[in-house]
Design a protein around this motif. Structure first.
Motif, PDB file in Angstrom:
ATOM      1  N   ARG A  76      -0.778   8.146   1.708  1.00  0.00           N
ATOM      2  CA  ARG A  76      -1.362   8.155   0.449  1.00  0.00           C
ATOM      3  C   ARG A  76      -0.467   9.182  -0.294  1.00  0.00           C
ATOM      4  O   ARG A  76       0.114  10.059  -0.163  1.00  0.00           O
ATOM      5  N   PRO A  77      -0.729   8.668  -1.659  1.00  0.00           N
ATOM      6  CA  PRO A  77       0.019   9.806  -2.765  1.00  0.00           C
ATOM      7  C   PRO A  77      -0.268  11.166  -2.617  1.00  0.00           C
ATOM      8  O   PRO A  77       0.714  12.057  -2.814  1.00  0.00           O
ATOM      9  N   MET A  78      -1.419  11.491  -2.452  1.00  0.00           N
ATOM     10  CA  MET A  78      -1.870  12.925  -2.215  1.00  0.00           C
ATOM     11  C   MET A  78      -1.239  13.605  -0.841  1.00  0.00           C
ATOM     12  O   MET A  78      -1.060  14.695  -0.552  1.00  0.00           O
ATOM     13  N   LEU A  91       4.517   7.376 -13.971  1.00  0.00           N
ATOM     14  CA  LEU A  91       4.631   6.125 -13.009  1.00  0.00           C
ATOM     15  C   LEU A  91       5.810   6.120 -12.342  1.00  0.00           C
ATOM     16  O   LEU A  91       6.846   5.541 -12.915  1.00  0.00           O
ATOM     17  N   THR A  92       6.243   6.667 -11.035  1.00  0.00           N
ATOM     18  CA  THR A  92       7.023   6.667 -10.189  1.00  0.00           C
ATOM     19  C   THR A  92       6.871   5.648  -9.056  1.00  0.00           C
ATOM     20  O   THR A  92       6.087   6.128  -8.202  1.00  0.00           O
ATOM     21  N   ALA A  93       7.315   4.702  -8.912  1.00  0.00           N
ATOM     22  CA  ALA A  93       7.168   3.770  -7.561  1.00  0.00           C
ATOM     23  C   ALA A  93       7.903   4.197  -6.456  1.00  0.00           C
ATOM     24  O   ALA A  93       9.083   4.676  -6.931  1.00  0.00           O
ATOM     25  N   ARG A  94       7.507   4.117  -5.232  1.00  0.00           N
ATOM     26  CA  ARG A  94       8.209   4.186  -3.989  1.00  0.00           C
ATOM     27  C   ARG A  94       8.171   3.027  -3.329  1.00  0.00           C
ATOM     28  O   ARG A  94       7.306   2.173  -3.600  1.00  0.00           O
ATOM     29  N   PRO A  95       9.087   3.063  -2.291  1.00  0.00           N
ATOM     30  CA  PRO A  95       8.982   1.470  -1.447  1.00  0.00           C
ATOM     31  C   PRO A  95       7.885   1.168  -0.951  1.00  0.00           C
ATOM     32  O   PRO A  95       7.079   2.192  -0.759  1.00  0.00           O
ATOM     33  N   TYR A 231       2.593   3.604  -6.854  1.00  0.00           N
ATOM     34  CA  TYR A 231       3.082   5.012  -7.859  1.00  0.00           C
ATOM     35  C   TYR A 231       2.691   5.961  -6.897  1.00  0.00           C
ATOM     36  O   TYR A 231       1.505   6.012  -6.435  1.00  0.00           O
ATOM     37  N   ASP A 232       3.364   6.959  -6.917  1.00  0.00           N
ATOM     38  CA  ASP A 232       3.135   8.169  -6.228  1.00  0.00           C
ATOM     39  C   ASP A 232       2.147   9.442  -7.182  1.00  0.00           C
ATOM     40  O   ASP A 232       1.834  10.064  -6.603  1.00  0.00           O
ATOM     41  N   LEU A 233       1.976   8.821  -8.285  1.00  0.00           N
ATOM     42  CA  LEU A 233       1.134   9.832  -9.097  1.00  0.00           C
ATOM     43  C   LEU A 233      -0.337   9.782  -8.557  1.00  0.00           C
ATOM     44  O   LEU A 233      -0.960   8.620  -8.017  1.00  0.00           O
ATOM     45  N   PHE A 300      -4.758  -0.133  -5.500  1.00  0.00           N
ATOM     46  CA  PHE A 300      -3.566  -0.988  -4.883  1.00  0.00           C
ATOM     47  C   PHE A 300      -3.173  -1.904  -5.554  1.00  0.00           C
ATOM     48  O   PHE A 300      -4.058  -2.992  -5.738  1.00  0.00           O
ATOM     49  N   LEU A 301      -2.021  -1.899  -6.462  1.00  0.00           N
ATOM     50  CA  LEU A 301      -1.665  -2.702  -7.416  1.00  0.00           C
ATOM     51  C   LEU A 301      -0.773  -3.849  -7.265  1.00  0.00           C
ATOM     52  O   LEU A 301      -0.666  -4.681  -7.949  1.00  0.00           O
ATOM     53  N   ASP A 302      -0.317  -3.926  -5.958  1.00  0.00           N
ATOM     54  CA  ASP A 302       0.554  -4.967  -5.711  1.00  0.00           C
ATOM     55  C   ASP A 302      -0.344  -6.262  -5.255  1.00  0.00           C
ATOM     56  O   ASP A 302      -0.571  -6.485  -4.038  1.00  0.00           O
ATOM     57  N   VAL A 303      -0.756  -6.903  -6.192  1.00  0.00           N
ATOM     58  CA  VAL A 303      -1.983  -7.862  -5.887  1.00  0.00           C
ATOM     59  C   VAL A 303      -1.354  -9.207  -5.307  1.00  0.00           C
ATOM     60  O   VAL A 303      -2.113  -9.771  -4.662  1.00  0.00           O
ATOM     61  N   LYS A 304      -0.096  -9.559  -5.344  1.00  0.00           N
ATOM     62  CA  LYS A 304       0.497 -10.400  -4.708  1.00  0.00           C
ATOM     63  C   LYS A 304       0.396 -10.269  -3.408  1.00  0.00           C
ATOM     64  O   LYS A 304       0.647 -11.500  -2.560  1.00  0.00           O
ATOM     65  N   ARG A 305       0.271  -9.210  -2.718  1.00  0.00           N
ATOM     66  CA  ARG A 305      -0.046  -8.922  -1.256  1.00  0.00           C
ATOM     67  C   ARG A 305      -1.330  -8.837  -1.011  1.00  0.00           C
ATOM     68  O   ARG A 305      -1.631  -9.561   0.068  1.00  0.00           O
TER      69      ARG A 305
END
Length: 318
Positions: A76-78, A91-95, A231-233, A300-305
């Motif tokens: 999780r980001p934390m 906002l920094t995205a990670r894989p 995003y890791d924020l 969880f923002l990747d709604v296409k998944r």
């Protein structure tokens, strides 16, 4: 019962096992499919020295261990960064392979008659619990899940792993000690919700849809968290959460929330106002509740998944 049907009977519980091991809904389903293919191909060699269930778990364990040997640990980001004050938020995205993934209850929680078993199953697919499991070395993860979640005997686990009871007990002791150092927060599970939880969630929906920050913060613990994979924020506390929602998050004003369940806990399909009219998918929002207030919001923002996985429509009804 045909060979295939007898294997399929175990798909849901095996998916729950693999999900706890891997922290990914999609990887868990792939692991179970691999397990089923291996079992089907080797069914003629199954000699019945153990139960069919134990045999399938042995195959699934090997599949998961192979996957985990690649070195990926879901988080999780934390788990990765410190909370960021809203004034410095970026906002920094990670894989995708970085993140612990949500999962629909129906994919991982088999129907059982015993309410106590149901409660344990729901408790142990919570995001916080599965995230804590990711801190364990793979073999300790196997032992803890089989012994503490699925209530296997030490001798059964030893047979599955090809080791001794003493080794299993030692691994369990080390796993417990590690979890004690990073104990997952106790959060309320869903289904059924009690009356207090229902009222809280109704107030949460009203506050979020009305974008009433005073009403919303009244429902949050003072140290509540907000995170938004990929995003890791992540943010902690009323001031930073409200600051975000009235800043970058202002685009969510006027959203619609539709209740669902994810990871044994309350969740919402978050639909965002569409510039062309109506609403469009924005996030799968998992809400964690502790002692009558919201302790965590994970969007969880990747709604296409996530929306197809949860069988959610592209537009909210009504």
């Amino acid at each position: 019962m045909s060979d295939v049907a007898s294997l399929e009977e175990y798909r849901t519980e095996l998916t729950g096992y693999c999900y706890r091991m891997l922290g990914s809904a999609f990887e868990a389903e792939d692991a179970v499919q691999d397990t089923m293919v291996r079992a089907w191909r080797g069914f003629d060699t199954f000699e019945g020295r153990s139960s069919l269930r134990s045999w399938l778990y042995r195959i699934a364990t090997n599949v998961c261990l192979d996957a985990l040997n690649a070195g990926n640990r879901r988080a999780r980001p934390m788990d990765l960064t410190a909370p960021t004050p809203v004034a410095r938020a970026r906002l920094t995205a990670r894989p995708e392979v970085t993140w612990l993934e949500p999962v629909p209850d129906a994919r991982v929680l088999p129907a059982v008659a015993d309410p106590a078993e149901t409660a344990v199953a729901r408790e142990t697919v919570r995001l916080a619990f599965v995230a804590a499991l990711q801190h364990l070395p793979p073999k300790q993860r196997v032992v803890l899940i089989l012994r503490e979640v699925l209530a296997w005997k030490a001798s059964e686990v030893a047979e599955l792993l090809g080791t001794t009871v003493a080794s299993v007990n030692s691994a369990l002791q080390r796993a417990r000690a590690t979890l004690a150092d990073s104990e997952p927060a106790r959060t309320d599970t869903a289904d059924p919700l009690d009356e207090e939880q229902r009222r809280l969630l109704e107030r949460y929906v009203a506050a979020f849809e009305g974008y009433d920050m005073t009403a919303l913060t009244a429902l949050l613990h003072e140290d509540a968290t907000l995170s938004m994979p990929p995003y890791d924020l992540w943010l902690r506390g009323h001031d930073d959460i409200v600051g975000w929602m009235l800043g970058v998050g202002e685009v969510c004003r006027g959203s619609r929330l539709v209740p669902v369940v994810a990871n044994g806990t309350p969740a919402f399909a978050h639909y965002h106002p569409d510039p062309e009219g109506g609403f469009s998918p924005w996030a799968l929002m998992v809400v964690e509740i502790v002692d009558g207030k919201v302790s965590g919001i994970t969007s969880f923002l990747d709604v296409k998944r996530w929306f197809p996985l949860f069988d959610l429509p592209d537009r909210p009804a009504g």
